[in-house]
Design an enzyme around this catalytic site. Structure first.
Site, PDB file in Angstrom:
ATOM      1  N   LYS A  20      24.162 -48.839  16.622  1.00 52.18           N
ATOM      2  CA  LYS A  20      24.435 -49.581  15.400  1.00 52.18           C
ATOM      3  C   LYS A  20      25.908 -49.392  14.991  1.00 52.18           C
ATOM      4  O   LYS A  20      26.600 -48.524  15.544  1.00 52.18           O
ATOM      5  CB  LYS A  20      23.461 -49.101  14.317  1.00 52.18           C
ATOM      6  CG  LYS A  20      21.983 -49.418  14.656  1.00 52.18           C
ATOM      7  CD  LYS A  20      21.035 -48.845  13.617  1.00 52.18           C
ATOM      8  CE  LYS A  20      19.583 -49.181  13.935  1.00 52.18           C
ATOM      9  NZ  LYS A  20      18.650 -48.636  12.894  1.00 52.18           N
ATOM     10  N   TYR A  60      15.026 -58.222  12.959  1.00 53.83           N
ATOM     11  CA  TYR A  60      14.278 -57.376  12.017  1.00 53.83           C
ATOM     12  C   TYR A  60      13.291 -58.195  11.190  1.00 53.83           C
ATOM     13  O   TYR A  60      12.941 -57.788  10.076  1.00 53.83           O
ATOM     14  CB  TYR A  60      15.244 -56.617  11.104  1.00 53.83           C
ATOM     15  CG  TYR A  60      15.892 -55.401  11.754  1.00 53.83           C
ATOM     16  CD1 TYR A  60      15.116 -54.358  12.276  1.00 53.83           C
ATOM     17  CD2 TYR A  60      17.275 -55.275  11.830  1.00 53.83           C
ATOM     18  CE1 TYR A  60      15.697 -53.238  12.862  1.00 53.83           C
ATOM     19  CE2 TYR A  60      17.866 -54.145  12.413  1.00 53.83           C
ATOM     20  CZ  TYR A  60      17.066 -53.133  12.922  1.00 53.83           C
ATOM     21  OH  TYR A  60      17.646 -52.018  13.496  1.00 53.83           O
ATOM     22  N   ASN A 123      21.278 -44.574  10.795  1.00 57.11           N
ATOM     23  CA  ASN A 123      20.642 -43.741  11.828  1.00 57.11           C
ATOM     24  C   ASN A 123      21.078 -44.073  13.263  1.00 57.11           C
ATOM     25  O   ASN A 123      20.368 -43.802  14.221  1.00 57.11           O
ATOM     26  CB  ASN A 123      19.122 -43.736  11.650  1.00 57.11           C
ATOM     27  CG  ASN A 123      18.508 -45.112  11.758  1.00 57.11           C
ATOM     28  OD1 ASN A 123      19.214 -46.086  12.025  1.00 57.11           O
ATOM     29  ND2 ASN A 123      17.199 -45.206  11.569  1.00 57.11           N
ATOM     30  N   HIS A 126      19.079 -48.072  17.625  1.00 52.07           N
ATOM     31  CA  HIS A 126      17.801 -48.790  17.616  1.00 52.07           C
ATOM     32  C   HIS A 126      17.141 -48.694  18.983  1.00 52.07           C
ATOM     33  O   HIS A 126      17.829 -48.706  20.001  1.00 52.07           O
ATOM     34  CB  HIS A 126      18.033 -50.280  17.298  1.00 52.07           C
ATOM     35  CG  HIS A 126      16.829 -51.131  17.628  1.00 52.07           C
ATOM     36  ND1 HIS A 126      15.775 -51.286  16.757  1.00 52.07           N
ATOM     37  CD2 HIS A 126      16.486 -51.819  18.754  1.00 52.07           C
ATOM     38  CE1 HIS A 126      14.842 -52.041  17.331  1.00 52.07           C
ATOM     39  NE2 HIS A 126      15.252 -52.382  18.540  1.00 52.07           N
ATOM     40  N   GLU A 137      13.264 -58.581  22.403  1.00 47.05           N
ATOM     41  CA  GLU A 137      14.587 -58.232  21.883  1.00 47.05           C
ATOM     42  C   GLU A 137      15.677 -58.422  22.944  1.00 47.05           C
ATOM     43  O   GLU A 137      16.782 -58.876  22.632  1.00 47.05           O
ATOM     44  CB  GLU A 137      14.569 -56.793  21.342  1.00 47.05           C
ATOM     45  CG  GLU A 137      13.712 -56.684  20.084  1.00 47.05           C
ATOM     46  CD  GLU A 137      13.420 -55.248  19.647  1.00 47.05           C
ATOM     47  OE1 GLU A 137      13.961 -54.293  20.247  1.00 47.05           O
ATOM     48  OE2 GLU A 137      12.635 -55.089  18.683  1.00 47.05           O
TER      49      GLU A 137
HETATM   50  P1  GDP Z   1      12.955 -47.575  13.707  1.00 48.87           P
HETATM   51  O1  GDP Z   1      12.024 -48.324  14.627  1.00 48.87           O
HETATM   52  O2  GDP Z   1      12.826 -46.078  13.851  1.00 48.87           O
HETATM   53  O3  GDP Z   1      14.396 -48.013  13.825  1.00 48.87           O
HETATM   54  O4  GDP Z   1      12.490 -47.857  12.195  1.00 48.87           O
HETATM   55  P2  GDP Z   1      11.880 -49.202  11.508  1.00 48.87           P
HETATM   56  O5  GDP Z   1      11.556 -50.229  12.534  1.00 48.87           O
HETATM   57  O6  GDP Z   1      10.819 -48.762  10.585  1.00 48.87           O
HETATM   58  O7  GDP Z   1      13.111 -49.710  10.613  1.00 48.87           O
HETATM   59  C1  GDP Z   1      14.194 -50.367  11.207  1.00 48.87           C
HETATM   60  C2  GDP Z   1      15.478 -49.831  10.605  1.00 48.87           C
HETATM   61  O8  GDP Z   1      15.511 -50.159   9.212  1.00 48.87           O
HETATM   62  C3  GDP Z   1      15.634 -48.307  10.632  1.00 48.87           C
HETATM   63  O9  GDP Z   1      16.096 -47.812  11.864  1.00 48.87           O
HETATM   64  C4  GDP Z   1      16.632 -48.098   9.511  1.00 48.87           C
HETATM   65  O10 GDP Z   1      17.963 -48.404   9.936  1.00 48.87           O
HETATM   66  C5  GDP Z   1      16.199 -49.156   8.496  1.00 48.87           C
HETATM   67  N1  GDP Z   1      15.287 -48.576   7.506  1.00 48.87           N
HETATM   68  C6  GDP Z   1      13.978 -48.258   7.657  1.00 48.87           C
HETATM   69  N2  GDP Z   1      13.463 -47.734   6.531  1.00 48.87           N
HETATM   70  C7  GDP Z   1      14.484 -47.733   5.636  1.00 48.87           C
HETATM   71  C8  GDP Z   1      14.608 -47.321   4.278  1.00 48.87           C
HETATM   72  O11 GDP Z   1      13.648 -46.846   3.654  1.00 48.87           O
HETATM   73  N3  GDP Z   1      15.837 -47.481   3.690  1.00 48.87           N
HETATM   74  C9  GDP Z   1      16.901 -47.992   4.349  1.00 48.87           C
HETATM   75  N4  GDP Z   1      18.071 -48.109   3.710  1.00 48.87           N
HETATM   76  N5  GDP Z   1      16.830 -48.398   5.631  1.00 48.87           N
HETATM   77  C10 GDP Z   1      15.643 -48.279   6.266  1.00 48.87           C
HETATM   78 MG    MG Z   2      11.497 -50.366  14.611  1.00 50.21          MG
END
Ligand code: GDP
Ligand code: MG
Length: 162
Positions: A20, A60, A123, A126, A137
């Site tokens: 990212k 997303y 973080n 991805h 993707e």
């Molecule tokens: P991943 O699969 O571990 O990347 O997590 P998810 O698919 O649940 O979410 C996608 C991305 O959205 C995450 O990697 C974070 O960058 C962002 N994200 C998820 N939850 C949160 C949150 O509660 N707050 C914020 N600011 N970003 C979030």
């Molecule tokens: Mg995810």
């Protein structure tokens, strides 16, 4: 050595891994590529890319209803990302383990997020969450001709004949 390479073909998965914008800006691209490379997965696509808004939203789309969605789109489009396609048996789940939990404070030490990040909203990387999403993707982020099929010289040493 070809027969044993062909034998496991149906278990071969693809995953979309992306550094990212924070990971790119912090100079972590080499470190992150290295972790997948040293593990023994096969790189089939790689590019630095400024992601347009529509692509970020499509990528997303399952999170569209979340309160953080606008901030997430802003984050992902805030600078160039490093797009990668990786291939291997079990690569989807294994890459998620190498990446670590979504919240870097809960990610285990030794994982990318556990070692290199402190915030869910920053973080650094991805990884696709299923083989189906891996395919979806990769098709979304790469054009035809941008992916490369090849047999790494190390393949017989990695996969072995069991
Ligand atoms: P991943 O699969 O571990 O990347 O997590 P998810 O698919 O649940 O979410 C996608 C991305 O959205 C995450 O990697 C974070 O960058 C962002 N994200 C998820 N939850 C949160 C949150 O509660 N707050 C914020 N600011 N970003 C979030
Ligand atoms: Mg995810």
């Amino acid at each position: 050595f070809l027969p044993h390479l062909v034998a496991s073909l149906e278990q071969v998965e693809e995953t979309y891994i992306m550094v990212k914008p924070d990971g790119v800006q912090r100079g972590l691209v080499g470190e992150i590529i290295s972790r997948f490379e040293r593990k023994g997965f096969k790189l089939t696509g790689l590019k630095l890319f400024q992601c347009p808004q529509e692509l970020a939203e499509e990528h997303y789309k399952d999170l569209k209803s979340k309160p953080f969605f606008p901030k997430l789109i802003e984050y992902i489009t805030s600078g160039p990302v490093l797009c990668m396609a990786w291939e291997g048996v079990g690569v989807v789940a294994s890459a998620r383990k190498l990446i670590g939990s979504t919240n870097p404070l809960q990610a285990e030490p030794g994982t990318i997020r556990g070692d290199l990040a402190v915030q869910t909203g920053r973080n650094v990387v991805h990884g696709s969450d299923s083989p189906e999403n891996g395919k979806r993707e990769i098709a979304l982020w790469f054009k035809e001709g941008e992916l490369c099929q090849w047999i790494p010289a190390q393949a017989p040493w990695l996969n072995g004949v069991i």
